[in-house]
Design a protein around this motif. Sequence first.
Motif, PDB file in Angstrom:
ATOM      1  N   TRP A   1       0.816  -1.207   0.000  1.00  0.00           N
ATOM      2  CA  TRP A   1       0.000   0.000   0.000  1.00  0.00           C
ATOM      3  C   TRP A   1       0.859   1.269   0.000  1.00  0.00           C
ATOM      4  CZ3 TRP A   1      -4.510   1.219  -1.613  1.00  0.00           C
ATOM      5  CH2 TRP A   1      -5.107   2.415  -1.228  1.00  0.00           C
ATOM      6  N   GLY A   2       2.058   1.184   0.520  1.00  0.00           N
ATOM      7  CA  GLY A   2       2.940   2.357   0.541  1.00  0.00           C
ATOM      8  C   GLY A   2       3.184   2.932  -0.844  1.00  0.00           C
TER       9      GLY A   2
ATOM     10  N   SER B   1      -0.617   6.052  -3.653  1.00  0.00           N
ATOM     11  CA  SER B   1      -0.522   7.220  -4.538  1.00  0.00           C
ATOM     12  C   SER B   1      -1.484   7.107  -5.720  1.00  0.00           C
ATOM     13  CB  SER B   1       0.912   7.373  -5.057  1.00  0.00           C
ATOM     14  OG  SER B   1       1.254   6.290  -5.912  1.00  0.00           O
ATOM     15  N   HIS B   2      -1.839   5.896  -6.081  1.00  0.00           N
ATOM     16  CA  HIS B   2      -2.739   5.683  -7.205  1.00  0.00           C
ATOM     17  C   HIS B   2      -4.193   5.982  -6.834  1.00  0.00           C
ATOM     18  CE1 HIS B   2      -4.120   4.111 -10.975  1.00  0.00           C
ATOM     19  NE2 HIS B   2      -4.887   3.217 -10.381  1.00  0.00           N
ATOM     20  N   HIS B   3      -4.493   5.971  -5.557  1.00  0.00           N
ATOM     21  CA  HIS B   3      -5.847   6.240  -5.080  1.00  0.00           C
ATOM     22  C   HIS B   3      -5.992   7.670  -4.571  1.00  0.00           C
ATOM     23  CE1 HIS B   3      -7.731   2.210  -5.343  1.00  0.00           C
ATOM     24  NE2 HIS B   3      -6.474   1.843  -5.410  1.00  0.00           N
ATOM     25  N   GLU B   4      -5.016   8.491  -4.837  1.00  0.00           N
ATOM     26  CA  GLU B   4      -5.035   9.904  -4.451  1.00  0.00           C
ATOM     27  C   GLU B   4      -4.869  10.744  -5.713  1.00  0.00           C
ATOM     28  OE1 GLU B   4      -1.602   9.916  -1.961  1.00  0.00           O
ATOM     29  OE2 GLU B   4      -2.603   8.885  -0.312  1.00  0.00           O
ATOM     30  N   PRO B   5      -5.260  12.011  -5.662  1.00  0.00           N
ATOM     31  CA  PRO B   5      -5.050  12.860  -6.845  1.00  0.00           C
ATOM     32  C   PRO B   5      -3.556  12.920  -7.200  1.00  0.00           C
ATOM     33  CG  PRO B   5      -6.500  13.934  -5.266  1.00  0.00           C
ATOM     34  CD  PRO B   5      -5.957  12.711  -4.590  1.00  0.00           C
TER      35      PRO B   5
ATOM     36  N   GLU C   1      -0.193  14.407  -8.714  1.00  0.00           N
ATOM     37  CA  GLU C   1       0.458  15.679  -8.994  1.00  0.00           C
ATOM     38  C   GLU C   1       1.659  15.385  -9.870  1.00  0.00           C
ATOM     39  OE1 GLU C   1       1.376  17.766  -5.409  1.00  0.00           O
ATOM     40  OE2 GLU C   1      -0.585  17.376  -4.539  1.00  0.00           O
ATOM     41  N   GLY C   2       1.662  15.919 -11.073  1.00  0.00           N
ATOM     42  CA  GLY C   2       2.763  15.659 -11.981  1.00  0.00           C
ATOM     43  C   GLY C   2       2.485  14.459 -12.874  1.00  0.00           C
ATOM     44  N   MET C   3       3.526  14.060 -13.585  1.00  0.00           N
ATOM     45  CA  MET C   3       3.369  13.009 -14.585  1.00  0.00           C
ATOM     46  C   MET C   3       3.391  11.603 -13.976  1.00  0.00           C
ATOM     47  SD  MET C   3       5.572  12.804 -18.016  1.00  0.00           S
ATOM     48  CE  MET C   3       5.101  11.808 -19.387  1.00  0.00           C
ATOM     49  N   PHE C   4       4.116  11.416 -12.893  1.00  0.00           N
ATOM     50  CA  PHE C   4       4.284  10.096 -12.307  1.00  0.00           C
ATOM     51  C   PHE C   4       3.732  10.038 -10.895  1.00  0.00           C
ATOM     52  CE2 PHE C   4       7.751  10.530 -15.413  1.00  0.00           C
ATOM     53  CZ  PHE C   4       7.468   9.442 -16.216  1.00  0.00           C
ATOM     54  N   GLU C   5       3.530   8.803 -10.425  1.00  0.00           N
ATOM     55  CA  GLU C   5       3.111   8.562  -9.050  1.00  0.00           C
ATOM     56  C   GLU C   5       3.950   7.407  -8.515  1.00  0.00           C
ATOM     57  OE1 GLU C   5      -0.794   5.841 -10.034  1.00  0.00           O
ATOM     58  OE2 GLU C   5      -1.019   8.007 -10.134  1.00  0.00           O
ATOM     59  N   ARG C   6       4.040   7.289  -7.219  1.00  0.00           N
ATOM     60  CA  ARG C   6       4.844   6.230  -6.619  1.00  0.00           C
ATOM     61  C   ARG C   6       4.410   4.843  -7.105  1.00  0.00           C
ATOM     62  NH1 ARG C   6       6.162   6.549  -0.430  1.00  0.00           N
ATOM     63  NH2 ARG C   6       7.589   8.060  -1.272  1.00  0.00           N
ATOM     64  N   ASN C   7       3.133   4.664  -7.364  1.00  0.00           N
ATOM     65  CA  ASN C   7       2.595   3.397  -7.855  1.00  0.00           C
ATOM     66  C   ASN C   7       3.267   2.946  -9.152  1.00  0.00           C
ATOM     67  OD1 ASN C   7       0.395   1.284  -7.717  1.00  0.00           O
ATOM     68  ND2 ASN C   7      -0.062   2.213  -9.709  1.00  0.00           N
ATOM     69  N   ASP C   8       3.802   3.869  -9.935  1.00  0.00           N
ATOM     70  CA  ASP C   8       4.473   3.530 -11.186  1.00  0.00           C
ATOM     71  C   ASP C   8       5.715   2.660 -10.956  1.00  0.00           C
ATOM     72  OD1 ASP C   8       2.584   4.929 -12.666  1.00  0.00           O
ATOM     73  OD2 ASP C   8       3.751   6.785 -12.631  1.00  0.00           O
TER      74      ASP C   8
ATOM     75  N   ALA D   1     -15.697  -0.512 -14.473  1.00  0.00           N
ATOM     76  CA  ALA D   1     -15.258  -1.390 -13.381  1.00  0.00           C
ATOM     77  C   ALA D   1     -14.091  -0.761 -12.629  1.00  0.00           C
ATOM     78  CB  ALA D   1     -14.858  -2.754 -13.932  1.00  0.00           C
ATOM     79  N   HIS D   2     -13.176  -0.148 -13.353  1.00  0.00           N
ATOM     80  CA  HIS D   2     -12.042   0.459 -12.655  1.00  0.00           C
ATOM     81  C   HIS D   2     -12.440   1.744 -11.936  1.00  0.00           C
ATOM     82  CE1 HIS D   2      -7.854   0.197 -11.678  1.00  0.00           C
ATOM     83  NE2 HIS D   2      -7.792   1.502 -11.803  1.00  0.00           N
ATOM     84  N   ARG D   3     -13.381   2.468 -12.495  1.00  0.00           N
ATOM     85  CA  ARG D   3     -13.896   3.648 -11.777  1.00  0.00           C
ATOM     86  C   ARG D   3     -14.561   3.208 -10.475  1.00  0.00           C
ATOM     87  NH1 ARG D   3     -17.460   7.469 -14.907  1.00  0.00           N
ATOM     88  NH2 ARG D   3     -17.457   8.454 -12.885  1.00  0.00           N
ATOM     89  N   LEU D   4     -15.282   2.084 -10.510  1.00  0.00           N
ATOM     90  CA  LEU D   4     -15.908   1.566  -9.289  1.00  0.00           C
ATOM     91  C   LEU D   4     -14.845   1.081  -8.303  1.00  0.00           C
ATOM     92  CD1 LEU D   4     -18.996  -0.257 -10.808  1.00  0.00           C
ATOM     93  CD2 LEU D   4     -19.008   1.807  -9.378  1.00  0.00           C
ATOM     94  N   HIS D   5     -13.723   0.605  -8.793  1.00  0.00           N
ATOM     95  CA  HIS D   5     -12.619   0.218  -7.913  1.00  0.00           C
ATOM     96  C   HIS D   5     -12.180   1.424  -7.073  1.00  0.00           C
ATOM     97  CE1 HIS D   5      -8.920  -1.673  -6.521  1.00  0.00           C
ATOM     98  NE2 HIS D   5      -8.288  -0.569  -6.890  1.00  0.00           N
ATOM     99  N   HIS D   6     -12.215   2.583  -7.677  1.00  0.00           N
ATOM    100  CA  HIS D   6     -11.779   3.807  -6.989  1.00  0.00           C
ATOM    101  C   HIS D   6     -12.917   4.505  -6.229  1.00  0.00           C
ATOM    102  CE1 HIS D   6      -7.604   4.215  -8.394  1.00  0.00           C
ATOM    103  NE2 HIS D   6      -8.027   3.497  -9.423  1.00  0.00           N
ATOM    104  N   ALA D   7     -14.073   3.872  -6.130  1.00  0.00           N
ATOM    105  CA  ALA D   7     -15.209   4.488  -5.431  1.00  0.00           C
ATOM    106  C   ALA D   7     -15.072   4.414  -3.913  1.00  0.00           C
ATOM    107  CB  ALA D   7     -16.517   3.822  -5.863  1.00  0.00           C
TER     108      ALA D   7
END
Length: 179
Positions: free
Chosen positions: A43-44, A48-52, A54-61, A128-134
């Motif tokens: 989850w660490g 970042s993928h479940h938060e807005p 900022e910028g081009m990349f996120e830690r999840n990448d 389905a993926h939008r619902l994942h982020h609900a």
Amino acid sequence: MSFEFLTTFPVWQGLLIALGVVVAMEITAYAVHRWVMHGPLGWGWHASHHEPREGMFERNDLYAVVFAFIATGLFMAGALGPVWLWYVGLGTTMYGVLYFIAHDGLVHQRWPFRIVPKGGYMQRLYQAHRLHHAVDGRDGCVSFGFLYAPPIRKLKADLKSKSHLRVRDPDDVPELQVR
């Protein structure tokens, strides 16, 4: 680098291996997404993928970087040893490309243009993926696959049954349009 080593193995068998790996990667990705990324160990990076963003990349990448290293290692091992490993690397890479197109491009609009599917499989995958982020946070999410999407009505029912969690209204995602 010469690809002569590939001639020691029937190409049609190699391509079957690669396609099988694409299917196996969807199963693997589901498991990793559900129990690692949404678990205490992963989850660490994934938060970042479940938060807005900022910028081009996120830690999840960083997960994509890990899988790219694995695929590169498979290509190298297949070039130096058993050729079938090269095709496993090819299947892993093919899955990565499909993931990039469907997840990063279509669903999360990380491209310089926007595509919103109007029906069929692509709309179902998108919804389905939008619902994942609900759901706020890591617990109670639905639909952990990246290329397979369960029926939207089932996902919405699953979310509605989780009223004890902070769930955005699943009815904000329109029903799948059947043509």
